[in-house]
Write a protein that holds these residues in place. Structure first.
Motif, PDB file in Angstrom:
ATOM      1  N   CYS A   9       0.777  -1.238   0.000  1.00  0.00           N
ATOM      2  CA  CYS A   9       0.000   0.000   0.000  1.00  0.00           C
ATOM      3  C   CYS A   9       0.810   1.292   0.000  1.00  0.00           C
ATOM      4  O   CYS A   9       1.159   1.825   1.052  1.00  0.00           O
ATOM      5  CB  CYS A   9      -0.941   0.001   1.207  1.00  0.00           C
ATOM      6  SG  CYS A   9      -2.035  -1.409   1.232  1.00  0.00           S
ATOM      7  N   ASP A  41      -1.422  -3.135  -4.038  1.00  0.00           N
ATOM      8  CA  ASP A  41      -1.780  -1.742  -3.828  1.00  0.00           C
ATOM      9  C   ASP A  41      -0.500  -0.910  -3.965  1.00  0.00           C
ATOM     10  O   ASP A  41      -0.148  -0.108  -3.100  1.00  0.00           O
ATOM     11  CB  ASP A  41      -2.506  -1.495  -2.494  1.00  0.00           C
ATOM     12  CG  ASP A  41      -3.929  -2.051  -2.509  1.00  0.00           C
ATOM     13  OD1 ASP A  41      -4.410  -2.453  -3.591  1.00  0.00           O
ATOM     14  OD2 ASP A  41      -4.559  -2.093  -1.433  1.00  0.00           O
ATOM     15  N   TYR A  54      -2.929   3.430  -6.573  1.00  0.00           N
ATOM     16  CA  TYR A  54      -4.373   3.427  -6.340  1.00  0.00           C
ATOM     17  C   TYR A  54      -5.094   4.062  -7.520  1.00  0.00           C
ATOM     18  O   TYR A  54      -5.094   5.283  -7.662  1.00  0.00           O
ATOM     19  CB  TYR A  54      -4.695   4.189  -5.043  1.00  0.00           C
ATOM     20  CG  TYR A  54      -4.398   3.391  -3.799  1.00  0.00           C
ATOM     21  CD1 TYR A  54      -3.091   2.965  -3.531  1.00  0.00           C
ATOM     22  CD2 TYR A  54      -5.401   3.032  -2.910  1.00  0.00           C
ATOM     23  CE1 TYR A  54      -2.808   2.211  -2.403  1.00  0.00           C
ATOM     24  CE2 TYR A  54      -5.126   2.283  -1.773  1.00  0.00           C
ATOM     25  CZ  TYR A  54      -3.827   1.873  -1.522  1.00  0.00           C
ATOM     26  OH  TYR A  54      -3.564   1.135  -0.417  1.00  0.00           O
ATOM     27  N   HIS A  91      -6.724  -2.078  -5.599  1.00  0.00           N
ATOM     28  CA  HIS A  91      -6.548  -0.708  -6.123  1.00  0.00           C
ATOM     29  C   HIS A  91      -5.657  -0.651  -7.368  1.00  0.00           C
ATOM     30  O   HIS A  91      -5.723   0.294  -8.134  1.00  0.00           O
ATOM     31  CB  HIS A  91      -5.989   0.201  -5.035  1.00  0.00           C
ATOM     32  CG  HIS A  91      -6.895   0.317  -3.851  1.00  0.00           C
ATOM     33  ND1 HIS A  91      -8.014   1.108  -3.860  1.00  0.00           N
ATOM     34  CD2 HIS A  91      -6.866  -0.290  -2.637  1.00  0.00           C
ATOM     35  CE1 HIS A  91      -8.626   1.002  -2.686  1.00  0.00           C
ATOM     36  NE2 HIS A  91      -7.952   0.157  -1.935  1.00  0.00           N
ATOM     37  N   ASP A 142      -2.162  -5.149   2.579  1.00  0.00           N
ATOM     38  CA  ASP A 142      -3.538  -4.686   2.466  1.00  0.00           C
ATOM     39  C   ASP A 142      -3.999  -3.785   3.606  1.00  0.00           C
ATOM     40  O   ASP A 142      -4.548  -2.713   3.363  1.00  0.00           O
ATOM     41  CB  ASP A 142      -4.497  -5.873   2.284  1.00  0.00           C
ATOM     42  CG  ASP A 142      -5.948  -5.440   2.176  1.00  0.00           C
ATOM     43  OD1 ASP A 142      -6.196  -4.412   1.527  1.00  0.00           O
ATOM     44  OD2 ASP A 142      -6.818  -6.119   2.738  1.00  0.00           O
ATOM     45  N   HIS A 201      -3.797  -1.091   6.549  1.00  0.00           N
ATOM     46  CA  HIS A 201      -2.919   0.076   6.638  1.00  0.00           C
ATOM     47  C   HIS A 201      -2.398   0.314   8.050  1.00  0.00           C
ATOM     48  O   HIS A 201      -2.229   1.454   8.467  1.00  0.00           O
ATOM     49  CB  HIS A 201      -3.642   1.311   6.099  1.00  0.00           C
ATOM     50  CG  HIS A 201      -3.966   1.196   4.634  1.00  0.00           C
ATOM     51  ND1 HIS A 201      -4.615   2.174   3.921  1.00  0.00           N
ATOM     52  CD2 HIS A 201      -3.707   0.202   3.747  1.00  0.00           C
ATOM     53  CE1 HIS A 201      -4.750   1.789   2.652  1.00  0.00           C
ATOM     54  NE2 HIS A 201      -4.221   0.592   2.534  1.00  0.00           N
ATOM     55  N   HIS A 228      -0.262   7.361   4.843  1.00  0.00           N
ATOM     56  CA  HIS A 228      -1.113   6.326   4.259  1.00  0.00           C
ATOM     57  C   HIS A 228      -1.725   5.425   5.345  1.00  0.00           C
ATOM     58  O   HIS A 228      -2.631   4.634   5.095  1.00  0.00           O
ATOM     59  CB  HIS A 228      -0.268   5.495   3.289  1.00  0.00           C
ATOM     60  CG  HIS A 228      -1.029   4.767   2.242  1.00  0.00           C
ATOM     61  ND1 HIS A 228      -0.783   4.914   0.905  1.00  0.00           N
ATOM     62  CD2 HIS A 228      -2.032   3.865   2.325  1.00  0.00           C
ATOM     63  CE1 HIS A 228      -1.594   4.134   0.217  1.00  0.00           C
ATOM     64  NE2 HIS A 228      -2.370   3.490   1.058  1.00  0.00           N
TER      65      HIS A 228
END
Ligand SMILES: [Fe+2]
Length: 464
Positions: free
Chosen positions: A169, A201, A204, A247, A386, A388, A412
């Protein structure tokens, strides 16, 4: 073009390394750098985005996000591709006398001007140096070149220390070093990992500036991210495994049928799997890293069915073939430690309303099936992306451990409350960073899972 291209503004990425092979990726660009000084996109409200997506309003997708009188080429991060040819030279570290050359190949304009090489017949446990060259066409001067390197895993007989880092992410807009990208990259490089895993991710598509509801805008976002200096220099020199998640493909929690604007779910998968990242016929693979470590990379989007189906034996994230492959390969493995790397959690805990991963109540059937198998294994650990926030989950009197690496930047991080520390939490930190896993072989093999902040400082450590 600045007159003397093509160039390599997006660097080199590699993937799927095993004892004897690796896949290399590059893209030819018109300019040496992306246009980071371009104009900012307009941020439109989420409701507006949803209606543009729903109505497949192609004109609206551009008009609302790009200021009047401007076009995509004026925007911040524009990094146009270029036709041309690429040449690869590589050799075992310190053995340039035995350099190999893969002759000039044209990049594929249908695949965003990218090219991939699958190298085979390599030597296990060896480090390789490589250099790629660009030219506009046959007979043209060499216009650019960049160097890279990678390390291949040792074979199953070889006792060797191994260190790897896991990230999840991040995106261009939430980078924590505006000039260079994400701080985690130089922090990880300092640790000198043998390899690196991105659990997905990576970017995004369904976040603003811009919402990437066309293939062109998706490519724009990939090209912009991979032009960041921190990303580029890390990827050029580290063995990597790139996984994907929702994403990267389109909408949050996406599944077959959940298309994003002009881009079908399947096209979103293809752009990731076949174009913007090193390719592999199946999106899952197990790799032995020496005598004591084996990792499993599993795919969480390509083989799933719809999230809204009723829970039961038909509802799946992994798909039948992948599950059977996982059970078989784990059963056959004699590695001391086994690490299952999954783009999303299996144990959780996750937020109650979520309906996308195996830790969610709506996936209990498949979760139980997979956990029943894992419970019978020795020294098998779950590592996931995945979510955060960083966490370690362990249920007492079981062998179940899950290490969530957390998001790639502090900005994030979120989605869980720091005060919500559950009985199964061994560690919880709602901040960005990454996870490193170290296997040491001195006397007896041991494995250590360390969470780091974005600067690389350790914030938690669990050893076995
Ligand atoms: Fe995410």
């Amino acid at each position: 073009m600045d007159g003397n291209g093509p160039h390599f503004a997006n660097g080199i990425k590699n993937g799927w390394a095993d004892q004897n092979s690796i896949v290399l990726w590059t893209r030819l660009t018109q300019d040496k750098l992306a246009h980071f000084k371009g104009e900012p996109f307009i941020e439109i409200p989420v409701g507006k985005m949803k209606s543009l997506a729903e109505n497949q309003d192609l004109e609206g997708i551009y008009n609302t996000q790009i200021p009047d009188g401007l076009s995509l080429k004026d925007m911040e991060g524009y990094c146009p591709g270029s036709e041309g040819q690429v040449l690869l030279k590589y050799h075992k570290y310190g053995d340039s006398a035995n350099e190999k050359t893969v002759d000039w190949r044209s990049v594929d304009p249908q695949k965003d001007f990218t090219h991939q090489w699958k190298l085979e017949g390599l030597e296990a446990g060896e480090k390789y140096s490589l250099k790629i060259y660009a030219r506009a066409n046959k007979g043209a001067q060499i216009s650019d070149s960049i160097s890279g390197s990678f390390l291949l895993p040792a074979d199953r007989q070889t006792k060797r220390d191994v260190k790897f880092c896991v990230v999840s992410c991040h995106d261009y807009n939430r980078r924590d070093d505006l000039e260079n990208g994400h701080k985690i990259y130089p922090s990880m490089a300092q640790l000198q990992p043998d390899f690196y895993v991105h659990t997905g991710d990576v970017e995004y598509m369904d976040k603003p500036t811009p919402y990437a509801m066309t293939e062109e805008l998706m490519r724009f976002k990939w090209n912009r991210l991979f032009a960041l200096p921190f990303q580029r220099s890390f990827y050029n020199h580290h063995t990597s495994y790139f996984m994907k998640d929702d994403h990267d493909v389109g909408f949050d929690d996406s599944y077959p049928g959940r298309d994003y604007g002009m881009v079908s779910f399947e096209r979103g998968l293809e752009i990731f799997d076949l174009e913007q990242f090193p390719s592999h016929p199946k999106r899952y693979k197990t790799i032995r890293w020496g005598k004591d470590l084996q990792i499993w990379i599993v795919e969480g989007r390509n083989y799933r069915n719809q999230n809204y189906l009723e829970d039961g034996p038909e509802k799946t994230i992994w798909g039948t073939d992948q599950k059977q492959w996982f059970y078989n390969t784990v059963t056959e493995s004699d590695a001391t430690y086994k690490v299952l790397i999954t783009s999303s959690p299996i144990l959780g805990p996750d937020r109650v309303k979520k309906n996308d991963n195996l830790s969610n109540a709506t996936y209990s059937y498949e979760q139980t099936e997979i956990l029943d198998f894992i419970k019978k294994q020795k020294n098998l650990f779950i590592v996931n992306g995945d979510r955060h926030w960083q966490y370690v989950t362990h249920f007492e009197n079981t062998n179940l451990w899950e290490f969530g690496c957390g998001a790639g930047a502090d900005v994030h991080a979120g989605g869980w409350k720091q005060e919500d520390f559950r009985p199964e939490h061994q560690f919880l930190r709602v901040k960005g960073g990454f996870l490193s896993v170290s296997l040491t072989t001195e006397k007896q093999a041991a494995i250590k899972f360390i969470h780091h902040d974005v600067a690389g400082n350790p914030v938690n450590e669990v050893s076995f």
